[in-house]
Design an enzyme around this catalytic site. Structure first.
Site, PDB file in Angstrom:
ATOM      1  N   HIS A   1      92.422-107.490  74.356  1.00 34.48           N
ATOM      2  CA  HIS A   1      91.931-108.780  74.850  1.00 34.48           C
ATOM      3  C   HIS A   1      92.378-109.963  73.958  1.00 34.48           C
ATOM      4  O   HIS A   1      93.175-110.791  74.357  1.00 34.48           O
ATOM      5  CB  HIS A   1      90.398-108.769  74.888  1.00 34.48           C
ATOM      6  CG  HIS A   1      89.806-107.709  75.771  1.00 34.48           C
ATOM      7  ND1 HIS A   1      89.994-107.637  77.131  1.00 34.48           N
ATOM      8  CD2 HIS A   1      89.002-106.648  75.470  1.00 34.48           C
ATOM      9  CE1 HIS A   1      89.344-106.610  77.629  1.00 34.48           C
ATOM     10  NE2 HIS A   1      88.720-105.991  76.643  1.00 34.48           N
TER      11      HIS A   1
HETATM   12  O1  RIB Z   1      85.430-109.094  76.885  1.00 35.18           O
HETATM   13  C1  RIB Z   1      86.219-108.989  75.731  1.00 35.18           C
HETATM   14  C2  RIB Z   1      85.800-109.985  74.704  1.00 35.18           C
HETATM   15  O2  RIB Z   1      84.458-109.701  74.282  1.00 35.18           O
HETATM   16  C3  RIB Z   1      86.644-109.917  73.428  1.00 35.18           C
HETATM   17  O3  RIB Z   1      86.716-111.196  72.866  1.00 35.18           O
HETATM   18  C4  RIB Z   1      85.859-108.998  72.543  1.00 35.18           C
HETATM   19  O4  RIB Z   1      86.056-109.286  71.153  1.00 35.18           O
HETATM   20  C5  RIB Z   1      84.448-109.349  72.907  1.00 35.18           C
HETATM   21  O5  RIB Z   1      84.084-110.491  72.166  1.00 35.18           O
END
Ligand code: RIB
Ligand code: CA
Length: 321
Positions: free
Chosen positions: A246
């Site tokens: 992500h």
């Molecule tokens: O949904 C993914 C996000 O949520 C990323 O930023 C992970 O680090 C959590 O914060």
């Protein structure tokens, strides 16, 4: 030499935030990382601040200040995601004491001061946000004129075709502080939004993490270990598929924008419904009432992102192991 991009990196490390930080810290020739600001999110505000300092040590970048920030969302009750990041927030990385702690001064004050200087010098700042958007929303609410210092926002958050990862309809970063997200999406500056629709296309398969580990630099070995921790979590699906990458996506975009494709849109956020709190209503249809100030990432070149990680984590750039 091309002028480096002025960047503030606001995050909640967090395993994938940590990989994104390692990438940003390795890109010292391309990014002028003015500061790292941390926020309560995946784990507590105290732990996200400590973790950012630990990652900064691994990357050997003591020149970059870390400012601790908001300890809770604007309005809703805090919700953490420790089940995805381990008790420390950094998976199973060995946790010691950072060589240097946080720099005095709240993250919101640092963001405000830095944006005021950006306005005075006309050197506008790209603000990367890979956690709940609480710090940035607080700074802009305190003084809305600060948006004049913002070149763009590059945020990890939201979901449209992929559905949610915390509830059926909301992604964690937006769900954790929907009011802050709504404010930033509608503050005015262009937002490059890397939601689950894009980040789910970028998978840290075992073959990819093995290649990164083999580079041997401190950052490469740490990044591989963080990614392997995520791969081993049942919640991330079968290990061989690889966990979604992500938070490195907005940083990868800063370094290689050709790796992503976008569609212009307007985004509203559900801030009240218990069932759909944090849902991002991604509206592609243009209308005179809704500014299309968000670029929604619809495609990501996963091989290109991992080639980029390998380039920046190669020993020459990231400190000898
Ligand atoms: O949904 C993914 C996000 O949520 C990323 O930023 C992970 O680090 C959590 O914060
Ligand atoms: Ca995060």
């Amino acid at each position: 030499m091309k002028q480096r991009r002025a960047v503030i990196f606001d995050c909640d490390p967090g395993v994938d935030d940590a990989v994104a930080l390692l990438l940003a810290l390795a890109a010292r020739d391309e990014l002028d990382l003015l500061g790292i600001t941390t926020v309560a999110g995946n784990v507590s505000a105290a732990l996200t601040a400590r973790n950012a300092c630990l990652i900064r040590d691994i990357a050997d970048r003591s020149d970059v200040p870390v400012h601790a920030g908001a300890q809770r969302p604007l309005r809703r009750e805090p919700v953490e995601a420790g089940h995805f990041h381990g008790e420390s927030g950094l998976g199973d990385l060995p946790i010691g004491k950072p060589r240097e702690g946080v720099t005095p001064g709240h993250a919101v004050d640092f963001i405000a001061t830095t944006l005021r200087s950006a306005i005075d010098t006309s050197r506008h700042v790209c603000i990367v946000i890979t956690g709940p958007m609480t710090n940035v929303a607080l700074a802009l609410q305190r003084d809305p004129r600060l948006i004049e210092g913002v070149e763009c926002f590059a945020i990890m958050g939201g979901a449209r075709s992929e559905g949610g990862n915390i509830t059926a309809s909301s992604e964690y970063n937006i769900h954790a502080d929907p009011d802050a997200a709504h404010y930033v999406f509608n503050a005015g500056p262009v937002v490059y939004a890397f939601g689950l629709d894009a980040t789910h296309q970028v998978r840290a398969t075992p073959a990819r993490t093995t290649r990164i580990h083999a580079l041997g630099s401190r950052s490469a070995v740490a990044a591989a270990r963080l990614l392997e921790f995520s791969n081993a979590l049942p919640a991330n699906g079968p290990r061989e598929h690889g966990a979604p990458l992500h938070d490195p996506c907005p940083i990868a975009w800063l370094l290689a924008p050709q790796l992503f494709r976008f569609r212009p849109c307007h985004i509203d956020v559900e801030v009240d419904s218990p069932l759909t709190l944090g849902h991002t209503a991604v509206e592609f249809r243009a209308s005179s009432e809704r500014a299309q100030n968000v670029q929604w990432a619809i495609e990501a070149d996963a091989d290109g992102v991992f080639d980029l990680l390998e380039r920046y984590f190669a020993a020459g750039r990231s400190g000898k192991a």
